[in-house]
Scaffold this active site. Structure first.
Site, PDB file in Angstrom:
ATOM      1  N   ASP A 254       0.659   4.260  -2.446  1.00 28.00           N
ATOM      2  CA  ASP A 254       0.264   5.698  -2.211  1.00 28.00           C
ATOM      3  C   ASP A 254       1.797   6.360  -2.737  1.00 28.00           C
ATOM      4  OD1 ASP A 254      -1.737   4.915  -0.802  1.00 28.00           O
ATOM      5  OD2 ASP A 254      -0.872   4.698   1.164  1.00 28.00           O
TER       6      ASP A 254
ATOM      7  N   GLU B 200     -11.252   8.935  13.929  1.00 26.04           N
ATOM      8  CA  GLU B 200     -11.565   7.478  14.023  1.00 26.04           C
ATOM      9  C   GLU B 200     -10.744   6.699  13.327  1.00 26.04           C
ATOM     10  OE1 GLU B 200     -16.014   6.042  13.711  1.00 26.04           O
ATOM     11  OE2 GLU B 200     -15.271   6.568  11.623  1.00 26.04           O
TER      12      GLU B 200
ATOM     13  N   CYS C  88      16.972 -35.020   1.611  1.00 22.77           N
ATOM     14  CA  CYS C  88      17.250 -36.461   1.491  1.00 22.77           C
ATOM     15  C   CYS C  88      17.864 -36.637   0.188  1.00 22.77           C
ATOM     16  CB  CYS C  88      15.817 -37.276   1.186  1.00 22.77           C
ATOM     17  SG  CYS C  88      14.889 -36.844  -0.176  1.00 22.77           S
TER      18      CYS C  88
ATOM     19  N   LYS D  32      -2.411   8.280   7.260  1.00 26.27           N
ATOM     20  CA  LYS D  32      -2.185   6.758   7.171  1.00 26.27           C
ATOM     21  C   LYS D  32      -0.898   6.390   8.086  1.00 26.27           C
ATOM     22  CE  LYS D  32      -3.340   4.700   3.899  1.00 26.27           C
ATOM     23  NZ  LYS D  32      -3.533   4.657   2.232  1.00 26.27           N
TER      24      LYS D  32
ATOM     25  N   CYS E 241      16.636 -32.396  -3.234  1.00 25.04           N
ATOM     26  CA  CYS E 241      15.904 -32.002  -1.959  1.00 25.04           C
ATOM     27  C   CYS E 241      17.265 -31.835  -0.821  1.00 25.04           C
ATOM     28  CB  CYS E 241      15.031 -33.038  -1.413  1.00 25.04           C
ATOM     29  SG  CYS E 241      14.572 -32.979   0.177  1.00 25.04           S
TER      30      CYS E 241
ATOM     31  N   GLU F 247     -17.371  -0.441   6.555  1.00 22.58           N
ATOM     32  CA  GLU F 247     -16.330  -1.042   6.111  1.00 22.58           C
ATOM     33  C   GLU F 247     -16.612  -2.584   6.291  1.00 22.58           C
ATOM     34  OE1 GLU F 247     -14.228   0.807   4.603  1.00 22.58           O
ATOM     35  OE2 GLU F 247     -12.507  -0.314   4.184  1.00 22.58           O
TER      36      GLU F 247
ATOM     37  N   LYS G 220      -9.307   4.070  10.753  1.00 21.58           N
ATOM     38  CA  LYS G 220      -9.316   3.998   9.311  1.00 21.58           C
ATOM     39  C   LYS G 220      -9.281   2.484   9.312  1.00 21.58           C
ATOM     40  CE  LYS G 220      -8.215   5.238   4.656  1.00 21.58           C
ATOM     41  NZ  LYS G 220      -8.062   3.670   4.087  1.00 21.58           N
TER      42      LYS G 220
ATOM     43  N   SER H 111     -13.652   8.851  -2.036  1.00 19.82           N
ATOM     44  CA  SER H 111     -12.533   8.383  -1.687  1.00 19.82           C
ATOM     45  C   SER H 111     -11.797   9.409  -0.461  1.00 19.82           C
ATOM     46  CB  SER H 111     -11.592   7.914  -2.662  1.00 19.82           C
ATOM     47  OG  SER H 111     -10.308   7.827  -2.137  1.00 19.82           O
ATOM     48  N   LEU H 112     -10.827   9.285   0.029  1.00 22.38           N
ATOM     49  CA  LEU H 112     -10.304  10.232   0.815  1.00 22.38           C
ATOM     50  C   LEU H 112      -8.921  10.569   0.282  1.00 22.38           C
ATOM     51  CD1 LEU H 112     -11.169   8.622   4.312  1.00 22.38           C
ATOM     52  CD2 LEU H 112     -12.208  10.718   3.325  1.00 22.38           C
TER      53      LEU H 112
ATOM     54  N   ARG I 144     -18.240  -0.188  -3.348  1.00 22.65           N
ATOM     55  CA  ARG I 144     -17.957   0.888  -3.730  1.00 22.65           C
ATOM     56  C   ARG I 144     -17.781   1.175  -5.307  1.00 22.65           C
ATOM     57  NH1 ARG I 144     -12.858   4.655  -1.958  1.00 22.65           N
ATOM     58  NH2 ARG I 144     -11.830   3.023  -2.974  1.00 22.65           N
TER      59      ARG I 144
ATOM     60  N   ASP J 259      -9.086  -0.980   7.496  1.00 25.15           N
ATOM     61  CA  ASP J 259      -8.732  -1.575   6.131  1.00 25.15           C
ATOM     62  C   ASP J 259      -9.396  -3.000   5.724  1.00 25.15           C
ATOM     63  OD1 ASP J 259      -6.840  -1.772   4.169  1.00 25.15           O
ATOM     64  OD2 ASP J 259      -5.341  -2.798   5.278  1.00 25.15           O
TER      65      ASP J 259
ATOM     66  N   CYS K 296      11.890 -39.418   2.291  1.00 25.16           N
ATOM     67  CA  CYS K 296      12.576 -38.108   2.863  1.00 25.16           C
ATOM     68  C   CYS K 296      12.073 -37.743   4.345  1.00 25.16           C
ATOM     69  CB  CYS K 296      11.976 -36.978   1.792  1.00 25.16           C
ATOM     70  SG  CYS K 296      12.393 -35.183   2.432  1.00 25.16           S
TER      71      CYS K 296
ATOM     72  N   CYS L 158      10.256 -32.200  -3.835  1.00 30.30           N
ATOM     73  CA  CYS L 158      11.223 -33.445  -3.527  1.00 30.30           C
ATOM     74  C   CYS L 158      10.301 -34.522  -3.787  1.00 30.30           C
ATOM     75  CB  CYS L 158      11.544 -33.509  -1.937  1.00 30.30           C
ATOM     76  SG  CYS L 158      12.107 -35.125  -1.347  1.00 30.30           S
TER      77      CYS L 158
ATOM     78  N   ASP M 230       0.707  -1.303  -0.114  1.00 34.91           N
ATOM     79  CA  ASP M 230      -0.006  -0.069  -0.007  1.00 34.91           C
ATOM     80  C   ASP M 230       0.693   1.285   0.036  1.00 34.91           C
ATOM     81  OD1 ASP M 230      -2.061  -1.672   0.043  1.00 34.91           O
ATOM     82  OD2 ASP M 230      -2.806  -0.978   1.872  1.00 34.91           O
ATOM     83  N   SER M 231       2.014   1.259   0.699  1.00 36.95           N
ATOM     84  CA  SER M 231       2.782   2.636   0.735  1.00 36.95           C
ATOM     85  C   SER M 231       3.423   2.667  -0.532  1.00 36.95           C
ATOM     86  CB  SER M 231       3.631   2.356   2.091  1.00 36.95           C
ATOM     87  OG  SER M 231       4.556   1.345   1.985  1.00 36.95           O
TER      88      SER M 231
ATOM     89  N   TYR N 296     -19.541   3.797   9.527  1.00 37.59           N
ATOM     90  CA  TYR N 296     -18.976   5.235   9.993  1.00 37.59           C
ATOM     91  C   TYR N 296     -19.639   6.464   9.045  1.00 37.59           C
ATOM     92  CZ  TYR N 296     -15.994   3.412   6.056  1.00 37.59           C
ATOM     93  OH  TYR N 296     -15.547   2.906   4.932  1.00 37.59           O
TER      94      TYR N 296
ATOM     95  N   LYS O  98     -12.535  13.941  10.382  1.00 36.56           N
ATOM     96  CA  LYS O  98     -13.740  14.333   9.921  1.00 36.56           C
ATOM     97  C   LYS O  98     -14.348  15.667  10.479  1.00 36.56           C
ATOM     98  CE  LYS O  98     -15.096   9.621   9.126  1.00 36.56           C
ATOM     99  NZ  LYS O  98     -16.298   8.575   9.648  1.00 36.56           N
TER     100      LYS O  98
HETATM  101  S1  IVH Z   1     -15.382   8.225   6.039  1.00 36.69           S
HETATM  102  C1  IVH Z   1     -16.327  10.315   1.814  1.00 36.69           C
HETATM  103  N1  IVH Z   1     -14.265   6.654   8.014  1.00 36.69           N
HETATM  104  O1  IVH Z   1     -11.199   4.285   3.564  1.00 36.69           O
HETATM  105  C2  IVH Z   1     -15.829   9.062   2.453  1.00 36.69           C
HETATM  106  N2  IVH Z   1     -13.888   5.923   5.712  1.00 36.69           N
HETATM  107  O2  IVH Z   1      -9.247   5.175   1.781  1.00 36.69           O
HETATM  108  C3  IVH Z   1     -16.026   9.097   4.089  1.00 36.69           C
HETATM  109  N3  IVH Z   1     -12.620   3.946   5.441  1.00 36.69           N
HETATM  110  O3  IVH Z   1     -13.424   5.550   0.960  1.00 36.69           O
HETATM  111  C4  IVH Z   1     -15.426   8.083   4.556  1.00 36.69           C
HETATM  112  N4  IVH Z   1     -12.478   3.658   7.542  1.00 36.69           N
HETATM  113  O4  IVH Z   1     -14.119   3.334   2.259  1.00 36.69           O
HETATM  114  C5  IVH Z   1     -14.544   6.908   6.715  1.00 36.69           C
HETATM  115  N5  IVH Z   1     -13.520   5.362   9.667  1.00 36.69           N
HETATM  116  C6  IVH Z   1     -13.565   5.438   8.443  1.00 36.69           C
HETATM  117  C7  IVH Z   1     -13.178   4.804   7.301  1.00 36.69           C
HETATM  118  C8  IVH Z   1     -13.265   5.035   6.199  1.00 36.69           C
HETATM  119  C9  IVH Z   1     -12.160   3.236   6.344  1.00 36.69           C
HETATM  120  C10 IVH Z   1     -12.277   3.911   3.955  1.00 36.69           C
HETATM  121  C11 IVH Z   1     -13.588   4.496   3.299  1.00 36.69           C
HETATM  122  C12 IVH Z   1     -12.981   5.634   2.112  1.00 36.69           C
HETATM  123  C13 IVH Z   1     -11.388   4.946   2.009  1.00 36.69           C
HETATM  124  C14 IVH Z   1     -10.372   5.675   1.766  1.00 36.69           C
END
Ligand code: IVH
Length: 674
Positions: free
Chosen positions: A43, A119, A413, A318, A410, A178, A121, A88-89, A142, A123, A434, A428, A39-40, A230, A294
């Site tokens: 990103d 809050e 053996c 992240k 192997c 999620e 995030k 997305s965020l 999504r 995965d 073995c 093997c 992921d990194s 969420y 948020k």
């Molecule tokens: S709020 C407009 N809260 O992370 C989007 N999203 O990488 C508001 N995600 O699209 C989303 N944990 O699917 C929100 N506590 C959380 C989350 C969260 C995971 C997801 C979400 C978003 C994605 C972005």
């Protein structure tokens, strides 16, 4: 922002390259649930693209990954158009990025302070669940943010998603959140997949996404997925005026919400929360990859609105991937039960995210070649969340280093190790000569799903093997007898006393009687997991039948057995050593013939039953099996011949027809009671 010293032409070339790379990673991630890079690293590519586009805005096209979310939906599912797009965020990596976010929000709103709700995030895989007049009516992934896949049937199998909402819920409300797989369930699933030769998932997120996108919801039902709420999509009436209020209401309605959260206006306090969550991250039973900040006030969120694919009112902070660089001292080869040669990286011990790592798997020879890993290299170790450490890349070759020569014999053996054309692993060919394979098979033989002998774990097997006490499975059952006669008694051995020896003997005695399906599984035949073992038992009924020459076509007529599995089964029972082992075991054990499920006399005996609607407590398949065990004939359509109709939630035309024909209709509860 780091600026590029690019000519316009170079920038365009780099842009094209980045867009195509990101697209291909998106497809692997979203459509195949099988990402190729971390992921990194992903990103980083995105960040580079964003920076490049900021510097050369003329390069931005409407279909650039910066302007779109996710990827196109795949074939196979009905599509659902989101009434409010699922966005997305934006990402923050450094504290400074968070400060910039808060500053932007304040400036936009022209206010001094702004309260931020923070809050975890999660995965997992995001999803939108729609309720109409209190009933769950649909659920969608999504997808590309505009159109997702209809996964309603699958979401209904999740234990912690309410199927109904209380009366005070608005007529229309979409709960977003999620779907995730708890870490323990993920580990259990991969173990099971490995045994049955199924797909191994790289991490809980891929496992959740893969399990959610099953066309057969009974598969999803078995995967122990969970949901955290969420956010909201479309609502016909507001349920709160803050993000915190939404959380509280969702919780009141029976949704799980991540905990703890923070509500702060002070940046430092938010960063403290971020640091705190990092320290508890390893103790959570689900994966998180950062914090989401948020704006708490929904009216302010409304004013802030969106830019391209992300809201202005939220950002994801992240976590850095936990990584470190160390030296690869050696590559050793482990030989498994089925002879697979697995390369293991022996590392100069190093702490990665609080855990000392000295070994990491290298999977197979292609992985070593692909990553260009050589003994002596400086390598980067990465631990994402709780997942097993892996080598992400070689950062520097040692002087005079050479590519790794994967052994073709192997290491245990000396037999040839052969890689079949369509396989990723080299195996093997030594079979029972073995030692490594024999010891691994013994460990499998006594494991939980096999003979399950208390007190006889991997270490004991290894000890007894090294001492020559156990050479083959039947030796386990003659251990006590031999112990009585021998001069060196088990109780005098290191680590053993009178009591522990006695306990072990008793545990072994308890397992002398064994059902055929367990016995078959314990043999460790390649590609024969618990499910296949059971199918073999139910087809052949006795061990003696299995020891007759097996017919390939007959085997392949059994569910889930294809040519490759059939070949392995035939080869196993034909092999001389294996037959000796089987004959020795027959002398020691009572192997119970397979007992076909007895049909019990019940109200359903001899009756024709039709199932309709959604069952809440069991899958269709399970209900059908239950009914058949009770002597019923389960049919798909309602007619004058139907005796009973069992109607679950949302039953439609079949229920109507049953009522018209005056057929007795039972509920799921009635069935459970019977
Ligand atoms: S709020 C407009 N809260 O992370 C989007 N999203 O990488 C508001 N995600 O699209 C989303 N944990 O699917 C929100 N506590 C959380 C989350 C969260 C995971 C997801 C979400 C978003 C994605 C972005």
């Amino acid at each position: 922002m780091e600026l590029f010293d690019f000519s316009k032409q170079d920038a365009k070339a780099r842009h094209t390259r980045l867009v195509s790379e990101i697209r291909s990673h998106d497809a692997l991630y979203y459509n195949q649930d099988d990402p190729e890079i971390t992921d990194s690293d992903y990103d980083k590519l995105r960040k580079e693209l964003e920076t490049l586009e900021a510097q050369f805005p003329e390069l931005v096209t409407p279909d650039s990954p910066t302007q779109t979310v996710g990827t196109v939906v795949s074939e196979g599912f009905t599509k659902i158009t989101h009434s409010v797009p699922m966005l997305s965020l934006g990402n923050a990596f450094e504290d400074q990025d968070v400060e910039d976010f808060i500053a932007r929000v304040r400036k936009f709103l022209n206010i001094e302070t702004v309260e931020i709700f923070a809050e975890q995030k999660i995965d997992g895989s995001s999803c939108s669940i729609r309720y109409e007049r209190g009933k769950l009516v649909s659920a969608a992934t999504r997808g590309d943010g505009q159109v997702g896949e209809d996964i309603t049937a699958n979401i209904k199998t999740l234990q912690n998603v309410p199927l109904t909402l209380p009366d005070d819920a608005p007529d229309i409300i979409e709960v977003r959140g999620e779907v995730y797989m708890p870490t323990a369930s993920f580990e259990a699933l991969n173990k099971q997949q490995a045994e049955s030769g199924g797909k191994i998932f790289a991490n809980p997120r891929n496992a959740a996404a893969g399990s959610l996108r099953q066309l057969d919801s009974s598969v999803t039902a078995k995967r122990n997925l969970k949901f955290f709420g969420y956010a909201l999509g479309k609502v016909s009436a507001p349920i709160a005026d803050t993000q915190m209020g939404i959380r509280e209401t969702l919780q009141k309605w029976g949704f799980d919400v991540p905990s703890p959260v923070a509500l702060e206006s002070d940046i430092q306090k938010l960063l403290d929360y971020y640091a705190h969550i990092m320290t508890i991250r390893a103790d959570l039973d689900y994966d998180i990859d950062g914090i989401v900040y948020k704006v708490n006030d929904l009216a302010l969120q409304e004013r802030l609105g969106f830019v391209s694919r992300a809201p202005r009112w939220a950002i994801a902070h992240k976590f850095p991937a936990e990584q470190a660089i160390t030296t690869l001292n050696a590559i050793t080869i482990q030989v498994g039960r089925t002879g697979a040669l697995t390369p293991v990286a022996e590392l100069e011990p190093i702490t990665v995210g609080g855990v000392v790592v000295s070994r990491a798997t290298l999977h197979n020879e292609d992985e070593i070649t692909r990553k260009g890993i050589r003994v002596g290299d400086k390598v980067r170790i990465e631990r994402a969340g709780d997942v097993i450490p892996k080598i992400s890349e070689s950062v520097e070759h040692a002087k005079d280093s050479k590519p790794f020569d994967f052994p073709t014999t192997c290491p245990i053996c000396g037999s040839d190790a052969i890689r079949e054309e369509d396989e990723a692993v080299r195996r093997c060919q030594g079979g029972l000569i073995c030692d490594a394979q024999v010891v691994e098979r013994l460990k499998h033989f006594v494991s939980k799903a096999a003979f399950d002998i208390d007190g006889m774990g991997d270490k004991v097997i290894r000890q007894f093997w090294d001492d020559g006490l156990i050479k083959s499975p039947a030796d386990i059952f003659t251990l006590q007898e031999r112990d009585k006669k021998s001069l060196t008694r088990l109780k005098n051995k290191e680590g053993w006393g009178e009591l522990s020896a006695q306990n072990l003997f008793e545990a072994i005695e308890k397992k002398r009687v064994v059902p055929l399906e367990r016995f078959i599984y314990a043999l460790g035949i390649r590609q024969v997991g618990q499910a296949t073992a059971k199918r073999l038992a139910s087809h052949y009924l006795t061990l003696n039948n299995l020891m007759q020459p097996l017919d390939r076509d007959e085997l392949m007529a059994i569910e889930d057995i294809g040519p490759a599995v059939a070949k392995d089964i035939i080869a196993f029972f034909a092999e001389g050593h294996n037959r000796d082992v089987l004959n020795d075991l027959k002398e020691q054990l009572v192997i119970e013939d397979y007992k076909p499920i007895q049909t019990t006399q019940s109200v359903f005996t001899g009756k024709t039953v039709v199932l309709t609607g959604t069952l809440l407590n069991m899958s269709r398949a399970e209900a059908k099996a239950k009914l058949e065990a009770l002597g019923a004939k389960v049919s798909g359509s309602v007619s004058a011949k139907t005796d009973y109709v069992i109607a679950g939630e949302d039953a439609g035309s079949k229920l109507k027809k049953a009522q018209e024909l005056n057929i007795t209709v039972l509920s799921e509860n009635d069935l459970l009671n019977i």
